[in-house]
Design a protein around this motif. Structure first.
Motif, PDB file in Angstrom:
ATOM      1  N   MET A   1      -0.869   7.922   4.119  1.00 43.55           N
ATOM      2  CA  MET A   1      -0.454   9.067   4.879  1.00 43.55           C
ATOM      3  C   MET A   1      -0.147   8.637   6.314  1.00 43.55           C
ATOM      4  SD  MET A   1      -2.398  12.651   5.813  1.00 43.55           S
ATOM      5  CE  MET A   1      -3.976  11.925   5.747  1.00 43.55           C
ATOM      6  N   VAL A   2       0.938   9.127   6.851  1.00 45.93           N
ATOM      7  CA  VAL A   2       1.382   8.824   8.206  1.00 45.93           C
ATOM      8  C   VAL A   2       1.546  10.138   8.954  1.00 45.93           C
ATOM      9  CG1 VAL A   2       3.195   7.791   9.613  1.00 45.93           C
ATOM     10  CG2 VAL A   2       2.589   6.743   7.422  1.00 45.93           C
ATOM     11  N   THR A   3       0.847  10.278  10.085  1.00 43.75           N
ATOM     12  CA  THR A   3       0.985  11.471  10.920  1.00 43.75           C
ATOM     13  C   THR A   3       1.200  11.030  12.359  1.00 43.75           C
ATOM     14  OG1 THR A   3      -1.402  11.628  11.280  1.00 43.75           O
ATOM     15  CG2 THR A   3      -0.484  12.901   9.441  1.00 43.75           C
ATOM     16  N   ALA A   4       1.854  11.885  13.133  1.00 45.71           N
ATOM     17  CA  ALA A   4       2.111  11.576  14.537  1.00 45.71           C
ATOM     18  C   ALA A   4       1.753  12.771  15.401  1.00 45.71           C
ATOM     19  CB  ALA A   4       3.578  11.204  14.737  1.00 45.71           C
ATOM     20  N   THR A   5       1.110  12.488  16.540  1.00 46.59           N
ATOM     21  CA  THR A   5       0.796  13.503  17.533  1.00 46.59           C
ATOM     22  C   THR A   5       1.137  12.928  18.905  1.00 46.59           C
ATOM     23  OG1 THR A   5      -1.491  12.735  17.743  1.00 46.59           O
ATOM     24  CG2 THR A   5      -1.081  14.533  16.190  1.00 46.59           C
ATOM     25  N   THR A   6       1.481  13.804  19.835  1.00 49.50           N
ATOM     26  CA  THR A   6       1.774  13.365  21.197  1.00 49.50           C
ATOM     27  C   THR A   6       0.929  14.186  22.153  1.00 49.50           C
ATOM     28  OG1 THR A   6       4.030  12.779  20.590  1.00 49.50           O
ATOM     29  CG2 THR A   6       3.579  13.043  22.936  1.00 49.50           C
ATOM     30  N   HIS A   7       0.276  13.475  23.083  1.00 43.91           N
ATOM     31  CA  HIS A   7      -0.570  14.135  24.068  1.00 43.91           C
ATOM     32  C   HIS A   7      -0.575  13.314  25.351  1.00 43.91           C
ATOM     33  CE1 HIS A   7      -3.759  16.677  25.548  1.00 43.91           C
ATOM     34  NE2 HIS A   7      -4.483  15.615  25.813  1.00 43.91           N
ATOM     35  N   GLU A   8      -0.255  13.967  26.445  1.00 50.37           N
ATOM     36  CA  GLU A   8      -0.282  13.335  27.766  1.00 50.37           C
ATOM     37  C   GLU A   8       0.506  12.026  27.818  1.00 50.37           C
ATOM     38  OE1 GLU A   8      -4.243  13.101  29.362  1.00 50.37           O
ATOM     39  OE2 GLU A   8      -4.610  15.221  28.990  1.00 50.37           O
TER      40      GLU A   8
ATOM     41  N   THR B   1      -0.906   7.848  13.284  1.00 45.34           N
ATOM     42  CA  THR B   1      -2.110   7.531  12.525  1.00 45.34           C
ATOM     43  C   THR B   1      -1.721   7.234  11.092  1.00 45.34           C
ATOM     44  OG1 THR B   1      -3.366   9.028  13.946  1.00 45.34           O
ATOM     45  CG2 THR B   1      -4.398   8.364  11.872  1.00 45.34           C
ATOM     46  N   VAL B   2      -2.188   6.099  10.601  1.00 46.67           N
ATOM     47  CA  VAL B   2      -1.860   5.648   9.253  1.00 46.67           C
ATOM     48  C   VAL B   2      -3.166   5.514   8.475  1.00 46.67           C
ATOM     49  CG1 VAL B   2      -0.702   3.872   7.911  1.00 46.67           C
ATOM     50  CG2 VAL B   2       0.087   4.370  10.224  1.00 46.67           C
ATOM     51  N   ARG B   3      -3.232   6.173   7.324  1.00 48.57           N
ATOM     52  CA  ARG B   3      -4.434   6.155   6.500  1.00 48.57           C
ATOM     53  C   ARG B   3      -4.095   5.736   5.080  1.00 48.57           C
ATOM     54  NH1 ARG B   3      -6.792   5.947  10.638  1.00 48.57           N
ATOM     55  NH2 ARG B   3      -7.735   7.676  11.734  1.00 48.57           N
ATOM     56  N   GLY B   4      -5.054   5.069   4.451  1.00 56.82           N
ATOM     57  CA  GLY B   4      -4.891   4.684   3.050  1.00 56.82           C
ATOM     58  C   GLY B   4      -4.192   3.353   2.887  1.00 56.82           C
ATOM     59  N   HIS B   5      -3.500   3.209   1.780  1.00 60.47           N
ATOM     60  CA  HIS B   5      -2.777   1.986   1.452  1.00 60.47           C
ATOM     61  C   HIS B   5      -1.336   2.095   1.924  1.00 60.47           C
ATOM     62  CE1 HIS B   5      -6.062   0.320  -0.783  1.00 60.47           C
ATOM     63  NE2 HIS B   5      -6.136   1.399  -1.548  1.00 60.47           N
TER      64      HIS B   5
END
Length: 109
Positions: free
Chosen positions: A1-8, A14-18
Motif C-alpha cells: 500500500m502506498v499513501t501520500a500526505t503533505t504537511h508543512e 508511506t509504503v507498507r507491505g511487500h
C-alpha cells in the motif's frame, strides 16, 4: 500500500507491505505527484516495508532524479526491514540514496 500526505512543506509517502512490480507504478505515481506539488521535501517512509525488489529501486532512483530536477529534497526513511536493508546494501542504493534512520530524522536532515 502506498499513501501520500503533505504537511508543512513536506510530502510523506508511506509504503507498507511487500513492494514489487505490481506496486511500483503506484509508488512512481506518488513520487511524480510529490515532485510537482511544490513541497520543499519528499520523504519515502519504508519502515513498514517487509520486502522490496529491483522495480522499487528503479522507482526510487527515478524519484530521486525528478526531485533533483525540481529542486526538492528527497529522503528515504527507515528503519529499513532486514530484506529491504539487504537489498539496499547489495545494490549500493544505501550509498546512492539519502537514507535516514527514522521518519523524524528524515523530516529535517
Amino acid at each position: 500500500m502506498v499513501t501520500a500526505t503533505t504537511h508543512e512543506g513536506v510530502t510523506v509517502i508511506t509504503v507498507r507491505g511487500h513492494l514489487d512490480d505490481e506496486s511500483a507504478p503506484r509508488l512512481t505515481e506518488a513520487l511524480v505527484e510529490a515532485a510537482g506539488n511544490g513541497s520543499a521535501r519528499t520523504v519515502v517512509d519504508l519502515s513498514g516495508t517487509g520486502f522490496a525488489d529491483s522495480s522499487i529501486l528503479h522507482a526510487l532512483f527515478d524519484g530521486q532524479k525528478i526531485h533533483s530536477a525540481a529542486g526538492t529534497a528527497f529522503v528515504i526513511a527507515g528503519p529499513l526491514g532486514t530484506a529491504v536493508s539487504r537489498l539496499f546494501d547489495i545494490t549500493g542504493a544505501n550509498r546512492a540514496l539519502r537514507v535516514a534512520d527514522s521518519l523524524e530524522i528524515a523530516m529535517t536532515c
